[in-house]
Scaffold this motif. Structure first.
Motif, PDB file in Angstrom:
ATOM      1  N   GLU A  81       1.090  -1.332   0.080  1.00  0.00           N
ATOM      2  CA  GLU A  81      -0.024  -0.175  -0.036  1.00  0.00           C
ATOM      3  C   GLU A  81       0.834   1.257   0.065  1.00  0.00           C
ATOM      4  OE1 GLU A  81      -0.752  -2.650   1.737  1.00  0.00           O
ATOM      5  OE2 GLU A  81      -2.708  -3.121   1.384  1.00  0.00           O
ATOM      6  N   GLU A  82       1.902   1.179   0.851  1.00  0.00           N
ATOM      7  CA  GLU A  82       2.715   2.345   0.797  1.00  0.00           C
ATOM      8  C   GLU A  82       3.536   2.662  -0.647  1.00  0.00           C
ATOM      9  OE1 GLU A  82       4.294   2.225   5.726  1.00  0.00           O
ATOM     10  OE2 GLU A  82       5.653   1.058   4.064  1.00  0.00           O
ATOM     11  N   PHE A  83       3.982   1.575  -1.211  1.00  0.00           N
ATOM     12  CA  PHE A  83       4.466   1.592  -2.379  1.00  0.00           C
ATOM     13  C   PHE A  83       3.432   2.026  -3.528  1.00  0.00           C
ATOM     14  CE2 PHE A  83       5.388  -0.976  -6.506  1.00  0.00           C
ATOM     15  CZ  PHE A  83       6.505  -0.428  -6.851  1.00  0.00           C
ATOM     16  N   LEU A  84       2.324   1.556  -3.442  1.00  0.00           N
ATOM     17  CA  LEU A  84       1.424   2.022  -4.294  1.00  0.00           C
ATOM     18  C   LEU A  84       0.940   3.634  -4.321  1.00  0.00           C
ATOM     19  CD1 LEU A  84      -0.964   1.207  -6.414  1.00  0.00           C
ATOM     20  CD2 LEU A  84      -2.421   0.779  -4.545  1.00  0.00           C
ATOM     21  N   ALA A  85       1.011   3.918  -2.925  1.00  0.00           N
ATOM     22  CA  ALA A  85       0.824   5.512  -2.741  1.00  0.00           C
ATOM     23  C   ALA A  85       1.894   6.146  -3.337  1.00  0.00           C
ATOM     24  CB  ALA A  85       0.928   5.774  -1.178  1.00  0.00           C
ATOM     25  N   SER A 126      -3.897   7.017   7.105  1.00  0.00           N
ATOM     26  CA  SER A 126      -3.646   6.034   6.105  1.00  0.00           C
ATOM     27  C   SER A 126      -4.200   6.865   4.649  1.00  0.00           C
ATOM     28  CB  SER A 126      -4.936   5.178   6.559  1.00  0.00           C
ATOM     29  OG  SER A 126      -4.742   4.179   5.386  1.00  0.00           O
ATOM     30  N   THR A 127      -3.647   6.332   3.586  1.00  0.00           N
ATOM     31  CA  THR A 127      -3.948   7.007   2.305  1.00  0.00           C
ATOM     32  C   THR A 127      -4.736   6.081   1.257  1.00  0.00           C
ATOM     33  OG1 THR A 127      -1.865   8.511   2.460  1.00  0.00           O
ATOM     34  CG2 THR A 127      -2.991   8.124   0.432  1.00  0.00           C
ATOM     35  N   TRP A 128      -4.130   4.924   1.352  1.00  0.00           N
ATOM     36  CA  TRP A 128      -4.623   4.008   0.272  1.00  0.00           C
ATOM     37  C   TRP A 128      -5.313   2.538   0.938  1.00  0.00           C
ATOM     38  CZ3 TRP A 128      -5.083   5.641  -4.574  1.00  0.00           C
ATOM     39  CH2 TRP A 128      -4.518   6.758  -4.916  1.00  0.00           C
ATOM     40  N   ARG A 129      -6.397   2.210   0.612  1.00  0.00           N
ATOM     41  CA  ARG A 129      -6.955   0.722   0.777  1.00  0.00           C
ATOM     42  C   ARG A 129      -7.002  -0.066  -0.726  1.00  0.00           C
ATOM     43  NH1 ARG A 129      -5.440   1.720   4.958  1.00  0.00           N
ATOM     44  NH2 ARG A 129      -6.544   1.663   7.165  1.00  0.00           N
ATOM     45  N   ILE A 130      -6.486  -1.240  -0.620  1.00  0.00           N
ATOM     46  CA  ILE A 130      -6.728  -2.155  -1.842  1.00  0.00           C
ATOM     47  C   ILE A 130      -7.697  -2.905  -1.419  1.00  0.00           C
ATOM     48  CG2 ILE A 130      -5.618  -3.777  -3.264  1.00  0.00           C
ATOM     49  CD1 ILE A 130      -2.866  -2.737  -2.542  1.00  0.00           C
ATOM     50  N   LEU A 131      -8.840  -2.927  -2.261  1.00  0.00           N
ATOM     51  CA  LEU A 131     -10.145  -3.906  -2.287  1.00  0.00           C
ATOM     52  C   LEU A 131     -10.105  -4.907  -3.477  1.00  0.00           C
ATOM     53  CD1 LEU A 131     -12.829  -1.024  -1.625  1.00  0.00           C
ATOM     54  CD2 LEU A 131     -11.438  -2.338   0.064  1.00  0.00           C
ATOM     55  N   GLU A 132     -10.161  -6.023  -3.169  1.00  0.00           N
ATOM     56  CA  GLU A 132     -10.039  -7.245  -3.924  1.00  0.00           C
ATOM     57  C   GLU A 132     -11.587  -7.535  -4.159  1.00  0.00           C
ATOM     58  OE1 GLU A 132      -7.501 -10.281  -3.103  1.00  0.00           O
ATOM     59  OE2 GLU A 132      -5.754  -9.057  -2.869  1.00  0.00           O
ATOM     60  N   ILE A 133     -12.105  -7.522  -5.577  1.00  0.00           N
ATOM     61  CA  ILE A 133     -13.301  -7.794  -6.033  1.00  0.00           C
ATOM     62  C   ILE A 133     -13.076  -9.183  -6.819  1.00  0.00           C
ATOM     63  CG2 ILE A 133     -15.667  -6.906  -6.883  1.00  0.00           C
ATOM     64  CD1 ILE A 133     -14.576  -4.224  -6.354  1.00  0.00           C
ATOM     65  N   PRO A 134     -13.928 -10.105  -6.533  1.00  0.00           N
ATOM     66  CA  PRO A 134     -13.798 -11.166  -7.267  1.00  0.00           C
ATOM     67  C   PRO A 134     -14.133 -11.161  -8.780  1.00  0.00           C
ATOM     68  CG  PRO A 134     -14.717 -11.787  -5.212  1.00  0.00           C
ATOM     69  CD  PRO A 134     -14.635 -10.179  -5.371  1.00  0.00           C
ATOM     70  N   ALA A 135     -13.351 -11.885  -9.711  1.00  0.00           N
ATOM     71  CA  ALA A 135     -13.597 -11.574 -11.202  1.00  0.00           C
ATOM     72  C   ALA A 135     -15.170 -11.766 -11.497  1.00  0.00           C
ATOM     73  CB  ALA A 135     -12.734 -12.588 -12.119  1.00  0.00           C
TER      74      ALA A 135
END
Length: 270
Positions: A96-100, A227-236
């Protein structure tokens, strides 16, 4: 950079001008699409694949000129230095830090440097970060499909001393602006139907849709201080349902994400 030192492809189209102006105003900087591999991606393998990908994708050779004028243009780079475009990073921090950090990347206009970069995080995660002007949202996915195909192709000739300099074929042609291919103007029946649906009587055929089948809500995450970013995984399979619903209502996934974000923010921040 003067236009004389490069081959000018064409003026930007309406949507492309919008994207370039939006980036110049620091409103929306870049798109980031990443993929994770099962084993490390050596630089020699990556550079070999990039030589092939660049040769078959003219948009990767596009530079943006005259960005501060009313006549923004696409031009063709003469060469691409992969040592400037690709960066390997090893860190113990979270993804998440890298993504930010990636979402803060700024692409340079009015230079002969293409408007994309490649970041390799801890040897196995490859992030394609690009400006929206010569690319669309699907471009990121197509890039990774081509990259994975080439990295897994055992017939690909690998060289430990592959040159970081990619010479560009100056006869390359960029794709035309989308407005010259597809009409982006709404039809008269669509305008009338939309106006009646929004402002007409709420009965008969203009009654708001009560359709609720297949509804999906992204998991709610309350903002956390610092906190800046959250990654949400949504099934295909759920994404496929969302996409079908979007197309049935003449809209896109991007517009849906924006709407969900606004709704979520209005709930989180009364």
């Amino acid at each position: 950079m003067s236009e004389d030192s490069s081959i000018v492809w064409r003026p930007t189209g309406l949507l492309e001008t919008y994207f370039a102006t939006r980036a110049r105003l620091d409103y929306y900087q870049c798109v980031c699409v990443w993929s994770q591999f099962n084993r490390p991606v050596p630089k020699s393998h990556l550079y070999t694949a990039m030589h092939a990908i660049i040769a078959r994708n003219p948009a990767l050779c596009a530079v943006v000129l005259d960005s501060k004028t009313k006549s923004i243009k696409f031009a063709l780079a003469k060469e691409i230095d992969l040592d400037r475009m690709v960066e390997y990073r090893s860190t113990s921090g979270s993804f998440e830090e890298f993504l930010a950090e990636l979402h803060e990347v700024r692409m340079a206009y009015d230079t002969m440097t293409p408007v994309w970069k490649l970041f390799v995080w801890n040897a196995k995660t490859v992030a394609f970060v690009y400006d929206h002007t010569p690319f669309d949202g699907v471009s990121g996915a197509l890039f990774h499909v081509q990259l994975a195909t080439l990295l897994n192709d055992r017939s690909t000739s690998l060289s430990a001393d592959i040159s970081p300099i990619v010479k560009i074929d100056q006869s390359m042609k960029l794709h035309p602006a989308v407005e010259s291919i597809v009409s982006t103007s709404p039809s008269l029946p669509f305008v009338v139907r939309t106006l009646l649906t929004e402002f007409g009587p709420k009965w008969g055929p203009f009654k708001p849709s009560a359709e609720r089948d297949g509804h999906i809500f992204a998991p709610y995450v309350h903002p956390v201080e610092g906190s800046t970013w959250r990654i949400l995984e949504i099934p295909a399979e759920k994404v496929a349902i969302l996409l079908a619903k979007c197309r049935a209502h003449n809209t896109t996934l991007t517009a849906l994400w924006h709407t969900m974000l606004v709704m979520g923010m209005s709930t989180a921040y009364p």
